[in-house]
Design an enzyme around this catalytic site. Structure first.
Site, PDB file in Angstrom:
ATOM      1  N   LYS A 105       0.838  -1.350   0.136  1.00 25.51           N
ATOM      2  CA  LYS A 105      -0.130   0.122   0.197  1.00 25.51           C
ATOM      3  C   LYS A 105       0.616   1.275  -0.361  1.00 25.51           C
ATOM      4  O   LYS A 105       1.670   1.669   1.039  1.00 25.51           O
ATOM      5  CB  LYS A 105      -0.665   0.500   1.388  1.00 25.51           C
ATOM      6  CG  LYS A 105      -1.458   1.122   0.993  1.00 25.51           C
ATOM      7  CD  LYS A 105      -2.821   0.343   2.358  1.00 25.51           C
ATOM      8  CE  LYS A 105      -3.838   1.984   2.733  1.00 25.51           C
ATOM      9  NZ  LYS A 105      -4.544   1.602   4.451  1.00 25.51           N
ATOM     10  N   SER A 184      -9.744   1.706   2.651  1.00 23.65           N
ATOM     11  CA  SER A 184      -8.075   2.245   1.960  1.00 23.65           C
ATOM     12  C   SER A 184      -7.489   1.348   1.838  1.00 23.65           C
ATOM     13  O   SER A 184      -6.384   1.902   0.903  1.00 23.65           O
ATOM     14  CB  SER A 184      -7.958   3.403   3.581  1.00 23.65           C
ATOM     15  OG  SER A 184      -7.007   2.475   4.372  1.00 23.65           O
ATOM     16  N   SER A 208      -9.848  -1.160   7.433  1.00 23.85           N
ATOM     17  CA  SER A 208      -9.297  -0.991   6.268  1.00 23.85           C
ATOM     18  C   SER A 208      -8.440  -2.414   5.318  1.00 23.85           C
ATOM     19  O   SER A 208      -8.026  -2.153   4.466  1.00 23.85           O
ATOM     20  CB  SER A 208      -8.189  -0.034   6.138  1.00 23.85           C
ATOM     21  OG  SER A 208      -8.684   1.021   6.077  1.00 23.85           O
TER      22      SER A 208
END
Length: 516
Positions: A105, A184, A208
């Site tokens: 990420k 996210s 998330s």
């Protein structure tokens, strides 16, 4: 939008395409597990170089590029892959992740040519001083850092659509473009689901990892806080942040977890949590009979017919029956004594102050030597000013920065109202889930999708999502096994047994062109 320079670099890397769709010299890459990849390395039907070429080609293809799951590819990925191939030939394998491509990420720092921006133009061009703790461990295990996956900008602390960032655009759910990819860590989850990498890493403060894993038919592990290092990760809350694997199977997720857990002097929480790391690692808990004898609680609040679609609820009921058949003692009708409104209110109060202090600390450590001084962002106040001065690029019209401004107004984590909020959250944890599990002698609770994420988040508790089914639109939903701190071994046992008994996951269809 992904910068033109990076698109060109990616195009240069992919000079030759992998023959066939999803195959390489007879080795089927689509849905390939780490087990299969390592077998391919050993028998010569696959190399790291070929595997990386396949993923890069797929990421940059028209159908999969529109998913916007990947914000940036590593221009050195092929070089890393070739080095891994050479090491295996000359010295043997370092372990199960040696030569395996990983997407992380875009809030996880990599000390290389990749940017680390949390999806924001505000950090484009900044330089980190070192790898994040988890990335350092991945490199030590021989993994290939393939690139960065698109996050919700600032991990959705700036309220945006799930999976949207100014740099990366809108990540799409590969099963159906209309529903949210959720959370996210949408980019890592979509990338794993669509076979854009072997495995991925996400982060979670509250939901998330669990939510996008549910919505994209992948396995996500949100570890006990501190089990994995958060050093070098753009933060929201040191009290709640966690880094974990998002993969296509429980087995792969256990392999990645094995690689990234451990103490880090730059994250003091890892020392306390290291007592939970089992000797011999997590693979030993991949047991086909892992549900046998387990006591599993089912809180009524989560499986509510007023919330869940009737057909989806029926599938969940079938899964409860399956867990019983596999030897679990399933206790239904349980009540977690929690005022959920109070939980969310107190969490928001605490997170605002924690975000300001932890983000300021992170930004102050960045190296801006190659960026004009007027463009540097060294504090939350600087970030707010940058967004205001670049309102079109950061799309403030659609996604205002009210929450960032509110966080900037907080007076620090030592303020009375913050201390009171954190105290209340601790009380909610001890008198809620912890009390229930100890009184009922539970090994886990079950919850649909990420409905238990806030309870797990505020207590620093772990959770694992496993694919559970698909709704009438073909959109996936998942089943969450949650437990107390350090319960990862038993959660992995249960999740693996459930996965192997149900085998729900199927890859998404090849994406069609999005309608204008």
């Amino acid at each position: 939008m992904v910068e033109l320079r990076l698109r060109v670099l990616a195009a240069v890397i992919v000079l030759s395409t992998v023959a066939g769709i999803g195959s390489c010299g007879g080795f089927v890459i689509e849905e390939a597990t780490i087990d299969a990849i390592q077998r391919g390395f050993r028998n010569g039907s696959l190399t790291s170089e070929k595997l990386v070429k396949f993923y890069l080609d797929r990421i940059n293809s028209a159908p999969y590029g529109q998913l916007r799951a990947v914000i940036e590819v590593n221009p050195d990925a092929l070089q890393q892959a070739k080095r891994a191939d050479g090491e295996r030939r000359s010295r043997g394998s370092r372990g199960r992740l040696h030569g395996v491509p990983v997407l992380v990420k875009d809030n996880i720092a990599t000390f290389d040519k990749l940017n680390t921006t949390a999806g924001s133009y505000a950090l484009l061009g900044s330089a980190v001083r070192r790898d994040a703790g988890v990335v350092r461990r991945l490199r030590s295990a021989g993994a290939v850092i393939l690139g960065k996956a698109n996050p919700s900008e600032w991990s959705n602390f700036r309220r945006v659509k799930a999976g949207w960032s100014a740099r990366g655009g809108q990540t799409l759910n590969p099963y159906n473009f209309l529903p949210t990819p959720c959370g996210s860590s949408a980019g890592p989850a979509v990338a794993a689901a669509a076979n854009l990498a072997a495995v991925t890493l996400g982060t979670e403060t509250d939901g998330s990892i669990l939510c996008p894993s549910s919505m994209n038919a992948v396995v996500g592990i949100k570890p006990t806080v501190g089990l994995t290092s958060r050093s070098g990760v753009i933060p929201i809350s040191p009290r709640q942040d966690s880094v974990g694997p998002i993969c296509r199977t429980v087995s792969d997720a256990a392999d990645v977890l094995d690689a990234i857990v451990g103490e880090d002097t730059l994250d003091k929480a890892t020392k306390a949590a290291s007592k939970y790391i089992p000797r011999g690692g997590y693979r030993q808990f991949l047991k086909i009979d892992g549900l046998k004898g387990k006591r599993i609680g089912v809180p009524s609040a989560f499986f509510d017919a007023r919330i869940l679609d009737a057909n989806v609820l029926k599938v969940y009921e079938q899964h409860l029956s399956t867990t019983r058949k596999l030897g679990a003692n399933v206790i239904t009708g349980l009540n977690i004594s929690i005022n959920f409104t109070d939980l969310i209110t107190q969490e928001h109060i605490a997170l605002a102050a924690e975000f300001k202090s932890s983000l300021n600390a992170y930004l102050s450590d960045l190296d801006w030597k190659n960026v004009p001084k007027k463009s540097t962002v060294r504090s939350l106040a600087d970030l707010i000013a940058f967004n205001k001065n670049n309102s079109k690029r950061e799309n403030l019209m659609e996604f205002p920065q009210d929450q960032l401004i509110a966080a900037e107004k907080t007076k620090g984590t030592g303020a009375k109202e913050i201390i009171a909020a954190i105290k209340r959250l601790n009380e909610i944890s001890t008198t809620g889930l912890e009390k229930l599990m100890k009184e009922q002698k539970l090994d886990a609770i079950l919850a649909p999708n990420n409905t238990a994420s806030s309870i797990l988040a505020v207590g620093g508790y772990p959770g694992i999502i496993v694919p559970a089914g698909y709704d009438s639109r073909g959109v996936p939903f998942g089943l969450c096994f949650g437990g107390l701190q350090g319960y990862e071994p038993r959660l992995i046992e249960m999740a693996y047994a459930f996965e192997q008994a149900t085998k729900v996951r199927r890859p998404p269809p090849t994406p069609k062109r999005k309608l204008a």
